[in-house]
Design a protein around this motif. Structure first.
Motif, short mmCIF file in Angstrom:
data_model
loop_
_atom_site.label_atom_id
_atom_site.label_comp_id
_atom_site.label_asym_id
_atom_site.label_seq_id
_atom_site.Cartn_x
_atom_site.Cartn_y
_atom_site.Cartn_z
N ALA A 106 0.84 -1.21 0.00
CA ALA A 106 0.00 0.00 0.00
C ALA A 106 0.87 1.25 0.00
O ALA A 106 1.90 1.32 0.68
N VAL A 107 0.42 2.23 -0.77
CA VAL A 107 1.16 3.49 -0.88
C VAL A 107 0.41 4.57 -0.10
O VAL A 107 -0.78 4.81 -0.37
N PRO A 108 1.05 5.22 0.86
CA PRO A 108 0.35 6.25 1.62
C PRO A 108 0.08 7.49 0.77
O PRO A 108 0.86 7.85 -0.11
N ASP A 150 1.70 12.91 -4.64
CA ASP A 150 1.50 11.63 -3.97
C ASP A 150 0.64 10.67 -4.78
O ASP A 150 0.58 9.47 -4.50
N LEU A 151 -0.05 11.19 -5.82
CA LEU A 151 -0.90 10.34 -6.64
C LEU A 151 -0.16 9.70 -7.81
O LEU A 151 -0.75 8.97 -8.60
N GLU A 152 1.12 9.95 -7.93
CA GLU A 152 1.88 9.40 -9.06
C GLU A 152 1.76 7.89 -9.20
O GLU A 152 1.72 7.38 -10.33
N PRO A 153 1.67 7.10 -8.11
CA PRO A 153 1.48 5.64 -8.29
C PRO A 153 0.23 5.28 -9.06
O PRO A 153 0.15 4.18 -9.63
N VAL A 154 -0.76 6.17 -9.11
CA VAL A 154 -1.99 5.88 -9.84
C VAL A 154 -1.70 5.64 -11.31
O VAL A 154 -2.34 4.83 -11.98
N ARG A 155 -0.71 6.35 -11.85
CA ARG A 155 -0.38 6.22 -13.27
C ARG A 155 -0.06 4.77 -13.64
O ARG A 155 -0.57 4.23 -14.64
N ASP A 156 0.77 4.11 -12.83
CA ASP A 156 1.13 2.72 -13.12
C ASP A 156 -0.03 1.78 -12.84
O ASP A 156 -0.20 0.76 -13.53
N ALA A 162 -9.06 -5.37 6.52
CA ALA A 162 -7.67 -5.63 6.19
C ALA A 162 -6.84 -4.37 6.30
O ALA A 162 -5.70 -4.40 6.78
N PHE A 163 -7.39 -3.24 5.86
CA PHE A 163 -6.65 -1.99 6.00
C PHE A 163 -6.44 -1.62 7.47
O PHE A 163 -5.37 -1.13 7.85
N LEU A 206 -4.78 6.89 5.28
CA LEU A 206 -5.10 7.28 3.92
C LEU A 206 -4.05 6.68 2.98
O LEU A 206 -2.88 7.04 3.02
N SER A 207 -4.49 5.76 2.12
CA SER A 207 -3.53 5.04 1.28
C SER A 207 -4.25 4.41 0.10
O SER A 207 -5.48 4.36 0.05
N ILE A 208 -3.45 3.91 -0.83
CA ILE A 208 -4.00 3.30 -2.04
C ILE A 208 -3.27 1.99 -2.29
O ILE A 208 -2.07 1.87 -2.03
#
Length: 386
Positions: free
Chosen positions: A18-20, A31-37, A365-366, A373-375
């Motif tokens: 998980a990415v915070p 912080d939303l850059e992981p969404v791209r991948d 689970a989270f 707050l994470s994705i």
């Protein structure tokens, strides 16, 4: 044995992967850059919420919309909002009219969080080289009234086929007798109509639908293809909404057909595809709706199949080009909707404290993973507001 002796593999995976996310505010977006991948090459990226009327979900969806537009080249926001009613909102977002006209456009609509994204789009489009479009996808008035779909059809028929105008006017008179601001208010009123009136409305709508399809070439020769396509889709919206009244009545009476309330979701899925087919090549859509509409698997309660959601239909057609990002929460309060036919929208909203997450749920689970707050992405993607 204690539960800790059998750790949940998903919980362990969350701790590692998980990415915070740093905040809910609109800027910055780094912080939303992981969404791209995570989204890859998806043409339709859906952003959900596990309850309407929750401010934090609206804030996060606006941030993700901005990121997808500014960093990933998305050019359309499709919203859980009436297909027919969406066209004047798109015109406003493109700069038509005055800034304060939006309030009048949304005066009768359920406040599901469409206003702030539209205001951002209008500001963005004022200077953007490629404007962001708005697209409604839903049946009219969230199932509350057929009139937002039928009134523009009447205007269309005045010019294209005056002979058929009396039929749509008759449907409008019948629809006006039970119109409400949402299905929660209109459906009970529809059930109080005489069966003959209910059947007459359905018959008129079906006759209009078949005539539209049968004489397409004539209508297009008198007008143009685009106007015809919009009018036909509006007739289809009225038919699906009308079907929904019967489905809801059967559901509450306990004698409904299996998954009969899916009519609304299949219309929404069809609307997304309708817009996608008419956009420029390479266009990508951000789709905002409730998690229950976005999910890719059937909806069941107590072991009974109750609905086939929009996301399931889109997944069947688009495959990996459809991506669903659900937003959920683990603590705090939620908006609990209680039916109340006398309320403005047919329901009231209670600010209700969340109970502990159900064992085995994504939310549990989270919590077990100690995340805020994470994705995370593992087939089913969740962005948790903690």
């Amino acid at each position: 044995m204690p539960a800790s002796s059998h750790p949940n593999p998903f919980t362990a995976w969350l701790r590692r992967q998980a990415v915070p996310l740093t905040h809910l505010a609109e800027a910055p977006l780094d912080d939303l850059e992981p969404v791209r991948d995570i989204i890859g090459d998806a043409r339709v990226v859906a952003i959900g919420e596990n309850s309407h009327f929750v401010n934090e979900f609206s804030l996060m969806r606006r941030r993700i919309l901005r990121f997808l537009v500014e960093h990933c080249g998305f050019t359309v926001l499709a919203f859980e909002y009436g297909f027919s009613e969406g066209f004047p909102l798109d015109a406003w977002a493109q700069g038509e009219g005055a800034d304060d006209d939006l309030s009048a456009h949304l005066a009768e609509a359920i406040p599901v969080g469409v206003d702030e994204p539209l205001r951002w789009m209008r500001r963005h489009n004022a200077t953007a080289g490629v404007p962001v479009r708005f697209a409604g996808i839903d049946i009219p008035a969230a199932g509350g009234s057929l009139l937002p779909a039928l009134a523009p059809v009447a205007d269309y028929l005045r010019e294209i086929d005056p002979e058929t105008l009396p039929a749509v006017q008759a449907a409008m008179r019948m629809a006006e007798s039970f119109a409400g601001a949402s299905a929660a208010s209109a459906a009970p009123a529809w059930t109080r109509l005489a069966t003959a009136e209910q059947d007459a409305l359905s018959a008129v709508l079906m006759r209009l639908l078949i005539r539209f399809r049968a004489v397409e070439a004539l209508y297009v020769s008198r007008g143009d293809q685009h106007s015809y396509d919009i009018a036909l889709r509006r007739i289809e919206a009225a038919c699906h909404a009308d079907y929904g009244f019967r489905a809801m009545a059967g559901l509450y009476a306990g004698n409904g057909l299996t998954a009969d309330t899916s009519a609304r979701d299949v219309y929404m899925a069809g609307s997304v595809l309708w817009h996608l087919e008419r956009l420029e090549p390479g266009a990508r859509i951000v789709l905002a709706a409730h998690n229950a509409h976005l999910q890719k698997v059937p909806i069941s309660f107590n072991g009974h199949l109750t609905g086939l959601p929009m996301g399931q239909h889109l997944q069947r057609v688009l495959g990996d080009e459809y991506f669903a990002l659900g937003l959920t929460s683990t603590t705090g309060h939620t908006a609990d909707m209680r039916p109340d036919e006398n309320a403005r929208f047919g329901f009231t909203i209670d600010n209700t404290a969340l109970e502990a997450p159900e064992p085995g749920s994504v939310e549990a689970a989270f919590v077990d993973a100690g995340l805020g707050l994470s994705i995370a992405d593992q087939g089913v993607t969740r962005c948790v507001c903690h």
